[in-house]
Design a protein around this motif. Structure first.
Motif, mmCIF file in Angstrom:
data_model
loop_
_atom_site.group_PDB
_atom_site.id
_atom_site.type_symbol
_atom_site.label_atom_id
_atom_site.label_comp_id
_atom_site.label_asym_id
_atom_site.label_seq_id
_atom_site.Cartn_x
_atom_site.Cartn_y
_atom_site.Cartn_z
ATOM 1 N N UNK A 1 2.720 -3.064 -5.538
ATOM 2 C CA UNK A 1 3.619 -4.086 -5.081
ATOM 3 C C UNK A 1 4.741 -3.500 -4.679
ATOM 4 N N UNK A 2 5.494 -2.349 -5.092
ATOM 5 C CA UNK A 2 6.697 -1.843 -4.727
ATOM 6 C C UNK A 2 6.261 -0.877 -3.448
ATOM 7 N N UNK A 3 5.345 -0.452 -3.273
ATOM 8 C CA UNK A 3 4.913 0.339 -2.211
ATOM 9 C C UNK A 3 4.903 -0.438 -1.017
ATOM 10 N N UNK A 4 4.213 -1.938 -1.297
ATOM 11 C CA UNK A 4 4.153 -2.584 0.045
ATOM 12 C C UNK A 4 5.630 -3.322 0.118
ATOM 13 N N UNK B 1 -0.529 2.998 -1.729
ATOM 14 C CA UNK B 1 -1.186 2.011 -1.733
ATOM 15 C C UNK B 1 -2.742 2.222 -1.454
ATOM 16 N N UNK B 2 -2.955 3.484 -0.965
ATOM 17 C CA UNK B 2 -4.454 3.922 -0.629
ATOM 18 C C UNK B 2 -5.035 4.139 -2.223
ATOM 19 N N UNK C 1 -7.226 -0.093 0.611
ATOM 20 C CA UNK C 1 -7.058 1.282 0.148
ATOM 21 C C UNK C 1 -7.338 2.105 1.417
ATOM 22 N N UNK C 2 -8.643 1.992 2.033
ATOM 23 C CA UNK C 2 -9.169 2.787 3.201
ATOM 24 C C UNK C 2 -8.293 2.482 4.381
ATOM 25 N N UNK C 3 -7.846 1.222 4.572
ATOM 26 C CA UNK C 3 -6.822 0.928 5.766
ATOM 27 C C UNK C 3 -5.543 1.737 5.587
ATOM 28 N N UNK C 4 -4.984 1.687 4.461
ATOM 29 C CA UNK C 4 -3.565 2.510 4.260
ATOM 30 C C UNK C 4 -3.703 3.968 4.443
#
Length: 471
Positions: free
Chosen positions: A255-258, A382-383, A392-395
């Motif tokens: 949540x905070x990373x985003x 996030x990953x 996870x793979x996207x980030x």
């Protein structure tokens, strides 16, 4: 704080800050005179600036907790037998004099700054009229964030591994300026204090100039400028993501990373390759991505004193072996981190070493930065913490692509470890990654073929002598 320092704490505090500011005044009674220092806004500014300046002390992020001691523990540097003191640290000999001296210096300096932060916070109470609401919120918010930041790193170094030891006793969380011995907390209570301070700081910093003006801040007052050199609103959110991940709360960490990822392109954009390809003064720290850094005006001396392999002997040089670097980078020479900081080599005693160039350079603000939090960490969080594997793979791939590396079709724990190894070289985060994950085997700095078996006790630096009595 331990008994050893109680009788001299006021002297230590005063002397350390007199070197950079006159905001403290020692009276014959050895008490700190606060009335004059905190009667005007300028006194508060000097007090807070003094704490930021002292982060650059060699005992903290000017050496021990950025590129040297903590990186030796992480096996980033191939320490030679000629450098006996650092070699003992590399082998986790915490009983030896070199390690004990480092631990004592880190512990005493960090708690010294925490005491000064608490003094500032106590003097903020009831002073909204003196400061005005905007400055009151900013100063108190940054001070709370600094208190949490310093405590958290002390815990990551001296505290037990968190997972499985939540109820174990750990170091004190000091929330008042006092010469009395502080009680130890449980690990869970300690980290609750860290998160509470950061959450309160986040609330107070909701009108941080960085939100309206970006990193350059509000030009009306230099105290409000260069917000990535201070614990700003977004850096506090980044610290919350780091803290939640450390205690295993992946939902809150994500949540905070985003929160930061959602705004970072406008505030902390990815480095433009042209910036580190400048022939005169390349930006090797990728400064646009830095959420919080210590400003060290003598940073060029760091390179000359520890990394310039052309002019140094192995008794002092900090350098990785070239074969280990090639192994981790998979010989991917286009990776920005390799190209900017590790591409030059030198032969010493029939071995090839990479010259670490991240801290080389002068004459630009980014050549004074010691990175402490950067946007890439939010992508790595996030990953690791995103609920869905596809996310996870996207980030993870967003980070790779912004390091000049092609996307991967899969993501493993080993991939994450490699990115921490590459991304935070010389920045003091890799050892804490290993500790959080209870790694029982880590890459050796001495050979591409070697791994070091880790006893979990290797991750817990003993509290310095004289600091263990809390009765």
């Amino acid at each position: 704080m331990g008994n050893k320092y109680l009788t001299i704490i006021v002297m230590i505090i005063c002397m350390s800050f007199m070197s950079c500011s006159d905001w403290l005044d020692v009276q014959p009674s050895d008490r700190i005179s606060e009335e004059n220092n905190y009667s005007l806004l300028g006194g508060y500014k000097k007090a807070l600036n003094g704490i930021y300046i002292e982060l650059n002390n060699n005992d903290l992020y000017g050496r021990n907790l950025s590129y040297e001691y903590i990186e030796i523990l992480a096996q980033h540097w191939a320490i030679s037998d000629e450098n006996a003191d650092s070699k003992s640290i590399m082998n986790f000999d915490y009983t030896g004099r070199p390690a004990r001296d480092r631990a004592t210096a880190i512990w005493s300096k960090a708690y010294n700054l925490i005491a000064n932060t608490n003094l500032l916070l106590e003097n903020c109470e009831g002073k909204e009229q003196v400061l005005g609401t905007d400055y009151y919120n900013l100063i108190k918010g940054e001070a709370l964030a600094l208190r949490a930041f310093l405590h958290f790193d002390l815990f990551r170094l001296f505290g037990p591994i968190y997972a499985g030891n939540e109820d174990a006793e750990t170091i004190p969380y000091n929330m008042e300026f006092s010469l009395d011995v502080q009680k130890k907390d449980s690990c869970a209570a300690f980290m609750s204090h860290v998160i509470d301070d950061l959450t309160m700081a986040e609330s107070l910093l909701q009108d941080d100039p960085i939100i309206r003006y970006g990193v350059k801040g509000n030009p009306k007052d230099n105290f409000l400028e260069y917000r990535n050199l201070r614990l700003n609103y977004y850096a506090v959110q980044g610290l919350l993501a780091r803290a939640y991940l450390y205690i295993g709360d992946t939902e809150k960490a994500y949540e905070y990373a985003m929160k930061v990822i959602d705004v970072h392109e406008n505030v902390f954009p990815w480095v433009n390759p042209t910036q580190f390809q400048l022939s005169g003064s390349p930006d090797r720290v990728f400064s646009s991505e830095i959420m919080f850094a210590a400003q060290n005006i003598n940073r060029d001396l760091i390179y000359n004193s520890y990394f310039d392999g052309r002019n140094m002997k192995m008794t002092r040089l900090l350098a990785p072996r070239a074969d280990v670097v090639d192994y981790v980078f998979q010989s991917d020479k286009v990776d920005y981190r390799y190209a900017t900081c590790l591409s030059r080599t030198i032969e010493i005693n029939s071995s090839t070493y990479c010259i670490f160039e991240k801290y080389q350079g002068t004459d630009s603000l980014y050549n004074q930065m010691i990175p402490l939090i950067r946007i890439s960490e939010m992508y790595l969080i996030a990953a690791e913490a995103a609920p869905a594997y596809a996310d996870r793979l996207k980030y993870f791939n967003v980070l790779l692509n912004n390091r000049g590396v092609r996307s991967r079709t899969y993501l493993t724990a080993s991939n994450l470890e490699d990115e921490y190894w590459k991304e935070f070289f010389g920045e003091g985060q890799l050892f804490f990654f290993f500790k959080r994950g209870k790694k029982t085997s880590i890459k050796s700095a001495l050979s591409q073929y070697s791994f070091m078996t880790m006893n979990l006790n290797n991750y817990v630096v003993p509290i310095p002598d004289g600091e263990t009595q809390y009765d």
